[in-house]
Design a protein around this motif. Structure first.
Motif, PDB file in Angstrom:
ATOM      1  N   ILE A  26     -88.079  -4.032  25.835  1.00 45.59           N
ATOM      2  CA  ILE A  26     -89.483  -3.717  25.576  1.00 45.59           C
ATOM      3  C   ILE A  26     -89.575  -2.217  25.325  1.00 45.59           C
ATOM      4  N   ARG A  83     -91.773   0.432  34.173  1.00 43.50           N
ATOM      5  CA  ARG A  83     -91.189  -0.763  34.783  1.00 43.50           C
ATOM      6  C   ARG A  83     -90.753  -1.765  33.716  1.00 43.50           C
ATOM      7  N   TYR A  84     -91.456  -1.770  32.588  1.00 38.20           N
ATOM      8  CA  TYR A  84     -91.085  -2.690  31.506  1.00 38.20           C
ATOM      9  C   TYR A  84     -89.751  -2.265  30.898  1.00 38.20           C
ATOM     10  N   ARG A  87     -86.890  -3.109  33.490  1.00 37.26           N
ATOM     11  CA  ARG A  87     -86.622  -4.542  33.543  1.00 37.26           C
ATOM     12  C   ARG A  87     -85.867  -5.038  32.323  1.00 37.26           C
ATOM     13  N   SER A  88     -86.230  -4.493  31.155  1.00 33.91           N
ATOM     14  CA  SER A  88     -85.749  -5.090  29.906  1.00 33.91           C
ATOM     15  C   SER A  88     -84.654  -4.273  29.251  1.00 33.91           C
TER      16      SER A  88
ATOM     17  N   ASN B 788     -89.418 -10.525  30.611  1.00 35.41           N
ATOM     18  CA  ASN B 788     -89.429  -9.198  31.223  1.00 35.41           C
ATOM     19  C   ASN B 788     -90.846  -8.659  31.404  1.00 35.41           C
ATOM     20  N   SER B 792     -92.083  -7.470  34.964  1.00 30.07           N
ATOM     21  CA  SER B 792     -92.559  -6.096  35.143  1.00 30.07           C
ATOM     22  C   SER B 792     -93.980  -6.080  35.693  1.00 30.07           C
ATOM     23  N   ASP B 795     -93.495  -6.613  39.166  1.00 30.22           N
ATOM     24  CA  ASP B 795     -93.007  -5.382  39.826  1.00 30.22           C
ATOM     25  C   ASP B 795     -94.185  -4.475  40.171  1.00 30.22           C
TER      26      ASP B 795
END
Lengths: 265, 856
Positions: A26, A83-84, A87-88, B788, B792, B795
């Motif tokens: 992302i 955070r995106y 995570r990705s 994701n 997220s 999260d």
């Protein structure tokens, strides 16, 4: 060493969050304004001029496209999706326009992303001096650049500049950057024969080990409306997009060599 | 890897079952209503628990039964699929009134045959004065009834219906059988001492509970007998064998422990069906189906007596069955729960009691069943935590891609601590499931009252501007007049006072209803499957459950938050206009033609309101009759009055529209901007923080939720313009999602804003809707990015999210009515964008691409 105080200014026209097809994961795309090329099919014509300009919105109301921002201001937007990215495995893509055209701003921004441990990518014409290219290399994880045509005359005719600098830079990058993706916008009447695509593929396969893949991007007309909103005329008005089956022989022509080829980015 | 994923296809049988289920019109049937009336008439000298059990027994002995063509899982409580019985013991007056119009109403119509109408009209008089709703209303204070009449909140769900909203211990029935439960009751009965102070009530409850279980077992035997009879005359050998198997299943379950996967499913279905025959409370939620079914699946697969394909077909059959049950609601509620839904929430994934990942083969089979059947029921939920396998999330996204809006995604990392904060043990909290729409509870131990009321947070805001006056009546407290307000704090304080006053009234209403259910709506059958009803000798309605809650929902957080910020900035910081001018602009509906609901002339209403308000301001008393006279006068001379009282406020349309333009220029919730997001957070706390102070008659706490089901639309029609720029009668923001069209920076920005609310304190559930175009999820990168995105958001401590992945028709509609689709995300070329931000030609291009993108 790039400037790290966040004060370097640049001209951008959009920050697009949740971009998922311009590099891994992302991403947030930062669209820079100003480009040395004038490709007639350009789908972001508002990116070409290096100045803010008048452009109507989709409903026809007057508006301005392009705003001056500091690296710090852009980073404030970018970190909102931290955070995106974590995570990705995503990050930031500089696109445009041409990020090599604003090297101080782009490099300071890429440095800030690096300091923030984000993956960095650029989408570029690679039309710049070797000095500029060298400055970018250590700051970019994924280098996406276009090869539009192997014929210098045709390149100049359709893009406003000859292709020698671009091809030289491609050679240099393939030896000095670990992850280069070459992209070919496939435009009907410009480069959509197996011979033309094959010539690009032959060139791509002659390069150094840094080149990882060749992407064929089918022409689309999604930018057409923007020309009207800018008060300009769209040169390729009468060109129909290629059908998916028309892409197959082109892909086959490109896939004769060892480099992986795919349709679409 | 602790699970296997089987590749199966939907069988022709399931296709046929699905077609037949949706073949006819839903009907309202009278059998149950007639039977319960007979039973109640015969038991007037008995205590309520016993009357309920005797009635349940009488119903189950005589309710028509059927085994439909192709069925493998049997049991239905209406003659026609998707039809509804009547439950007059809760309320009947609205059915009586709507009997002739029910067939033609816009939301959830039901056909009623002349015979059924006649039967119902015959029994209704018996129920006068005997219903739960009448008793509840008699307990409420006058102020509470007034607040309800002025549509500030509605507890209609439980006022007119059974409670439902429960997940029983299905696993225990599968393990022990109902005979096992009877055994437990008998042991408890044997342990009672006649000298115990509550001996009598406990003894009666336990006997009633036992009788109810016996009635359920006998009901299954009726199916066994019918199956044998049908097998006896069946000429097709395959179907005959199936019917013989059905007969064997129904002979064994639910009386005995399930000895096979097939029996376990049949036993589950009887429990699910009979709870919905005992009461019409909706949201009877199967809960953690993958956990309690898995041992039976595993055993049969390992023993080689069942193939994955056969197992999947049986599960698919249960899925179709879950769509066969239906519920008839009153016309207004039907619009708030549109779609005949019963919100049978079935949950997969999450963690085990000891904190390990709970994903198993059955989790995937449940997802596959929804993928196969593509039906709205069950309301499929997936629990996601840091250890959720990517395989499970991928499978979920494949289901999301079908566009059915399922599954909904829940975040263990927020919900488990939230439940512990409400007094659950960590073991119970880890085993939570979802109820109804989005409400977490520990199944089998909780009476959660999760849909206790809908509280329209916009109405108290209207009262801030009138100091509590509404339609000529003092409904709320007399807060400071807006003209006297000097600071934003004054304004906020007034809102808080109005908000809390009506929360008090709502608590009064809910507790009144609670007592009424305790006294007239006891459910002995349901209670046998909720811990610790047998132990305590009380039904769940009387406080028998281990955990008790009351969960009323607030909605409109985004409207109030955005409105507060606009008032703060424009009225108090920038002095762009005064509160009096803002009120005038709102009264003039911001200069827009009022789109009032059907049959109402909003201009007339508004003028009458203005006249009455002025009379009252002059210290005059206005009676209902006087209002009617004024109304007549205004209707006769509308133009003249409109000139006198122009749109009710005297403000020019252009000025009112200009004020709205300034309001719309303020920062809005949903764009990842701290200022509006903090304001929304504060507003949410005003509601959630105040609600949790109260306790209910069952000894449990109140806990707030922030979601409206679909009530934000009908309740929006009752709400005038609000300071966030919302027009009169327009829908109110959905759940804790941003105001429609106000979040313009894409899915991550909206998700970040929503995640900034404190979801854990809204432990009755929060709801966040996002809309995506199918192409935004397409391809490997789209799919992975989507998983994701969910992780997220979680999260960031979001609690729930669900996705509408919309199709071509929707996009065409979006072109026609862009104002309704401002947050629709589409994938353009190499990037995703908001659909309405694109030009017409580009939209056309994408619409033409859609069908390809929809191929799955």
């Amino acid at each position: 060493m790039e400037n790290r105080d966040g004060s370097v200014k640049g001209l951008i026209f959009n920050i697009q969050r949740y971009s998922i097809h311009d590099g891994p994961g992302i991403r947030t795309n930062v669209f820079l304004k100003g480009c040395p090329l004038r490709c007639k099919w350009c789908c972001n014509p508002e990116s070409q001029s290096p100045k803010a300009e008048q452009m109507q919105d989709a409903e026809g109301n007057p508006g301005t496209v392009g705003r001056e921002v500091t690296v710090g201001e852009v980073m404030e937007e970018i970190v909102k999706d931290d955070r995106y990215y974590y995570r990705s495995g995503g990050g930031v893509t500089l696109t445009g326009g041409e990020c090599l055209f604003q090297p101080d701003f782009s490099c300071a921004l890429l440095q800030a992303c690096r300091d923030h441990q984000l993956n960095t990518a650029i989408e570029t014409t690679a039309f710049a001096s070797l000095e500029v290219i060298r400055r970018f290399i250590p700051l970019v994880d994924c280098w996406m650049m276009d090869i539009k045509h192997m014929d210098p005359q045709k390149h100049k005719e359709w893009c406003g500049q000859s292709n020698e600098v671009i091809l030289d830079n491609a050679r240099y990058l393939s030896e000095h950057h670990p992850c280069v993706i070459l992209r070919v916008p496939v435009i009907p009447g410009v480069n959509d024969t197996p011979e033309e695509i094959g010539a690009i593929a032959a060139f791509a396969n002659s390069l150094g080990k840094g080149v990882r893949a060749l992407h064929l991007l089918p022409y689309h007309r999604l930018g057409e409306d923007k020309y009207r909103r800018l008060g300009r005329t769209y040169a390729l008005r009468d060109i129909e997009p290629l059908l998916p089956e028309q892409m197959i022989p082109l892909r086959d022509a490109a896939a004769k060599y060892s480099l992986p080829v795919q349709i679409g980015g | 890897m602790a699970y296997k994923i089987y590749d199966t296809t939907m069988t022709d049988r399931v296709k046929r079952l699905k077609e037949r289920t949706y073949g006819g019109k839903p009907r309202l049937e009278s059998d149950r209503a007639v039977l319960i009336t007979e039973a109640y008439q015969a038991s007037e000298d008995q205590p309520i628990d016993m009357r309920r059990a005797l009635a349940f027994q009488h119903i189950l002995e005589h309710l028509p039964i059927a085994i439909r063509e192709d069925e493998l899982i049997v049991g239905c409580n209406t003659k026609e699929p998707r039809s509804s019985q009547v439950f007059p013991e809760f309320s009947y007056a609205w059915i009586e009134q709507e009997l002739d119009t029910m067939e033609h109403r816009s939301a959830d119509p039901f056909y009623v045959s002349p015979e059924d109408k006649e039967a119902l009209r015959r029994i209704f008089p018996y129920w006068k004065g005997k219903t739960v709703s009448e008793l509840a209303l008699s307990y409420m204070s006058e102020d509470t009834k007034k607040a309800m009449a002025h549509n500030v909140f509605t507890p209609g769900n439980y006022l007119y219906n059974g409670i439902g909203h429960v997940c029983v211990d299905y696993g225990k029935v599968l393990r022990c059988g109902m005979l096992g439960l009877i055994d437990e009751i008998e042991k408890t009965l044997a342990g009672l001492k006649e000298t115990d102070p509550d001996y009598n009530t406990r003894m009666i409850f336990l006997q009633a509970a036992k009788l109810s279980l016996q009635a359920a077992i006998a009901y299954a035997q009726r199916y066994a007998k019918l199956a044998r009879e049908m097998a006896g005359i069946c000429r097709d050998a395959t179907r005959r064998a199936e019917l013989e198997q059905i007969a064997r299943n129904c002979t064994r379950v639910p009386a005995h422990p399930a000895s096979s996967f097939y029996e376990a499913l049949q036993s589950f279905w009887f429990v699910q069906l009979l709870i919905q025959t005992e009461s019409n409370g909706h949201s009877i939620s199967p809960g953690r189906f993958d956990q309690y079914m898995y041992p039976y699946l595993k055993k049969d697969l390992e023993a080689g007596v069942l193939t994955p394909d056969a197992a999947q077909e049986l599960v698919d059959c249960v899925w179709v069955k879950l769509n066969e049950v239906s519920k008839c609601r009153d016309e207004f509620s039907a619009a708030g729960f549109a779609g005949y839904g019963l919100f049978q929430n079935l949950c997969v994934g999450g963690q085990t009691r000891d904190g390990r990942d709970a994903t198993n083969d059955m989790s995937f089979m449940c997802l596959q069943a929804s993928y196969h059947t593509r039906l709205p029921q069950p309301s499929l939920s997936v629990r996601v935590w840091n250890g959720t396998p990517q395989d499970l999330l991928r499978k979920c996204v494949e289901v999301t891609q079908t566009g059915i809006g399922l599954p909904a995604y829940y975040n263990d990392e927020v919900i488990i601590p939230a439940l512990i904060n409400r007094g659950l043990t960590i073991y119970d909290a880890r085993e939570y499931n979802l109820i109804g729409c989005v409400e977490p509870q520990k199944g089998g131990k909780t009476d959660g009252w999760h849909d206790a009321a809908f509280y329209n947070m916009c109405r108290p805001m209207e009262f801030v501007f009138t100091s509590g006056m509404d339609e000529g009546e003092q409904v709320g407290p007399k807060t400071m007049p807006i003209a006297s307000m000097k600071t934003f704090e004054d304004f906020k304080e007034a809102y808080k006072e109005q908000l809390e006053y009506f929360i008090d009234r709502m608590v009064n209403a809910d507790n009144a209803i609670d007592y009424a259910h305790m006294q007239r709506g006891s459910m002995p059958f349901l209670s046998t499957m909720i811990e610790d009803c047998i132990g305590r000798g009380k039904s769940a309605q009387q406080g028998g459950a281990v955990y008790n809650f009351t969960g009323p929902q607030g909605f409109g957080v985004a409207n109030i938050g955005d409105g507060m910020l606009a008032v703060k900035k424009l009225v108090f910081d920038q002095h762009a206009f005064t509160l009096t001018e803002l009120k005038a602009a709102m009264d003039a509906n911001f200069g827009r033609e009022d789109s009032a609901p059907d049959g109402q002339n909003a201009q007339v209403t508004s003028i009458v309101k203005t006249i009455v308000d002025r009379l009252i301001a002059q210290g005059k008393k206005v009676t209902d009759d006087q209002i009617k006279t004024i109304l007549k006068g205004v209707m006769a001379n509308e133009t003249m009055y409109a000139n006198l009282y122009g749109a009710g406020s005297g403000m020019e349309s252009s000025r009112a529209a200009q004020i709205r333009k300034q309001i719309m220029g303020c920062p809005k919730f949903g764009n990842d901007l701290d200022e509006p997001d903090e304001m929304a957070r504060e507003v949410a706390y005003m509601y959630t923080g105040y609600v949790e102070k109260f306790t209910n008659p069952r000894g449990g706490r109140y806990q707030a939720g922030l979601y409206p089901v679909s009530a934000n639309v009908p309740l929006g029609t009752q709400t005038m313009a609000t300071p966030d720029g919302r027009y009169a009668h327009a829908p109110i923001a959905d759940g804790c999602s941003p105001v429609s069209g106000c979040d313009v920076l894409g899915p991550t920005a909206a998700a970040n804003s929503v995640a900034k609310l404190d979801h854990a304190i809204a432990s009755n559930g929060t709801l966040f809707n996002q809309k995506f175009h199918p192409s935004a999820l397409s391809g490997e990168s789209g799919l992975v990015a989507f998983t994701n995105l969910i992780r997220s958001y979680f999260d960031n401590k979001g609690s729930h999210v669900q996705f509408n992945v919309v199709d071509r028709q929707t996009l065409l509609d979006a072109q026609k009515h862009p104002e309704n689709y401002k947050t629709l995300v589409v994938r353009v070329a190499g990037y995703s964008a908001l659909f309405t931000s694109l030009s017409k030609s580009l939209q056309d291009d994408i619409i033409n691409r859609t069908e390809q993108a929809l191929k799955i």
